[in-house]
Design a protein around this motif. Structure first.
Motif, PDB file in Angstrom:
ATOM      1  N   GLU A   5       0.903  -1.145   0.020  1.00 13.82           N
ATOM      2  CA  GLU A   5       0.103  -0.001  -0.055  1.00 13.82           C
ATOM      3  C   GLU A   5       0.916   1.422  -0.219  1.00 13.82           C
ATOM      4  O   GLU A   5       1.823   1.220   0.878  1.00 13.82           O
ATOM      5  N   ILE A  54      -8.073   4.503  -2.680  1.00 14.78           N
ATOM      6  CA  ILE A  54      -8.961   4.349  -1.470  1.00 14.78           C
ATOM      7  C   ILE A  54      -8.706   5.904  -0.515  1.00 14.78           C
ATOM      8  O   ILE A  54      -7.392   6.112  -0.326  1.00 14.78           O
ATOM      9  N   LYS A  56      -9.181   6.964   2.933  1.00 18.76           N
ATOM     10  CA  LYS A  56      -9.430   6.377   4.393  1.00 18.76           C
ATOM     11  C   LYS A  56      -9.501   7.377   5.174  1.00 18.76           C
ATOM     12  O   LYS A  56      -8.640   8.241   5.526  1.00 18.76           O
ATOM     13  N   GLU A  58      -9.448   8.078   9.422  1.00 20.29           N
ATOM     14  CA  GLU A  58      -9.286   7.784  10.323  1.00 20.29           C
ATOM     15  C   GLU A  58      -8.979   8.364  11.641  1.00 20.29           C
ATOM     16  O   GLU A  58      -8.863   9.777  11.471  1.00 20.29           O
ATOM     17  N   LEU A  65      -9.988   2.987  11.889  1.00 19.54           N
ATOM     18  CA  LEU A  65     -10.970   3.260  10.757  1.00 19.54           C
ATOM     19  C   LEU A  65     -12.032   3.947  11.121  1.00 19.54           C
ATOM     20  O   LEU A  65     -12.926   3.026  11.673  1.00 19.54           O
ATOM     21  N   LYS A  68     -14.363   4.300   4.706  1.00 17.76           N
ATOM     22  CA  LYS A  68     -13.202   4.252   3.700  1.00 17.76           C
ATOM     23  C   LYS A  68     -14.381   4.521   2.226  1.00 17.76           C
ATOM     24  O   LYS A  68     -15.352   4.068   2.286  1.00 17.76           O
ATOM     25  N   CYS A  69     -13.612   5.066   1.290  1.00 22.02           N
ATOM     26  CA  CYS A  69     -14.399   5.536   0.123  1.00 22.02           C
ATOM     27  C   CYS A  69     -13.490   4.781  -1.161  1.00 22.02           C
ATOM     28  O   CYS A  69     -12.427   5.586  -1.312  1.00 22.02           O
ATOM     29  N   ILE A  93     -19.121   6.345   0.935  1.00 19.82           N
ATOM     30  CA  ILE A  93     -18.504   5.379   1.608  1.00 19.82           C
ATOM     31  C   ILE A  93     -18.883   3.965   1.592  1.00 19.82           C
ATOM     32  O   ILE A  93     -20.100   3.713   1.463  1.00 19.82           O
TER      33      ILE A  93
END
Length: 229
Positions: A5, A54, A56, A58, A65, A68-69, A93
């Protein structure tokens, strides 16, 4: 092999709002939200993992988290700008079960929303370029056809020079007689001797008249000596 990631963008403070249902065709407006009372404040990270992109949301302290989208294309339905401000967006989301909802996302500064726009554009531009490269690798390479087509000719201009550097066109040509024999050298000029100088005896003034024989020099000398002075 696991795909790592990569983090494309981090904003340490973003605001989440509850948005009303969309009732008109004019799009979402941030003025319709209760901007003075955000539902959540935290950190936003934009990450990429393989082909996935994505957003995120947070907790900025614990990293837990909140939502998330996933974004498959930009611009698109996953993230949309509102019609009355450049600092607010509408996010779709999703949870792990595939359920989705729409929320409002806002930034306190326009430069933060600008950074999000640029990061998304650059990511999908890179993704498109990578797909084109992979497609080209899978296509068979076409061999270069160097054969002449019907009626096609080629002209070559060649200039041949002798190794000794001389040019045959500039060298004098030697004519030869039959059989390749060189002609003889020219003969030396013939010199004619000049006529002899006539002697005293042969002078016409000393010739005797009427064809008589001349006297000898001895007799002439004797007669001269006998002549009295």
């Amino acid at each position: 092999m696991d795909t790592y990631e990569s983090v494309l963008l981090v904003k340490n403070e973003v605001f989440v709002f509850k948005i009303p249902p969309l009732t008109t065709n004019r799009g979402h407006r941030a003025a319709d939200w209760n901007l003075a009372e955000p539902q959540w404040i935290g950190r936003m990270r934009l990450v990429a993992k393989g082909d996935e992109c994505i957003i995120k949301l947070e907790d900025k302290t614990s990293g837990e988290l909140f939502a998330k989208c996933p974004i498959d294309v930009y611009p698109g339905i996953a993230i949309e700008a509102v019609s009355d401000s450049s600092r607010y967006f509408v996010l779709r989301i999703q949870d792990d079960n595939g359920r989705s909802a729409f929320i409002g996302l806002g930034f306190s500064d326009r430069s933060d929303s600008f950074d999000l726009n640029v990061s998304l554009q650059e990511h999908f531009k890179w993704l498109k370029k990578s797909e084109e490269i992979e497609k080209e690798k899978g296509e068979p390479k076409q061999e270069l056809d160097l054969r002449f087509k019907d009626g096609e000719t080629i002209k070559i201009n060649m200039k041949i020079t002798k190794k000794d550097g001389g040019d045959a066109a500039t060298k004098p040509k030697v004519k030869s007689l039959g059989g390749g024999i060189l002609p003889p050298p020219p003969a030396a000029p013939v010199r004619i001797a000049p006529p002899p100088v006539p002697s005293v005896n042969s002078s016409p003034s000393h010739q005797p008249p009427n064809g008589s024989k001349p006297e000898s020099w001895g007799e002439f000398a004797s007669a001269a000596n006998n002549n009295p002075r």
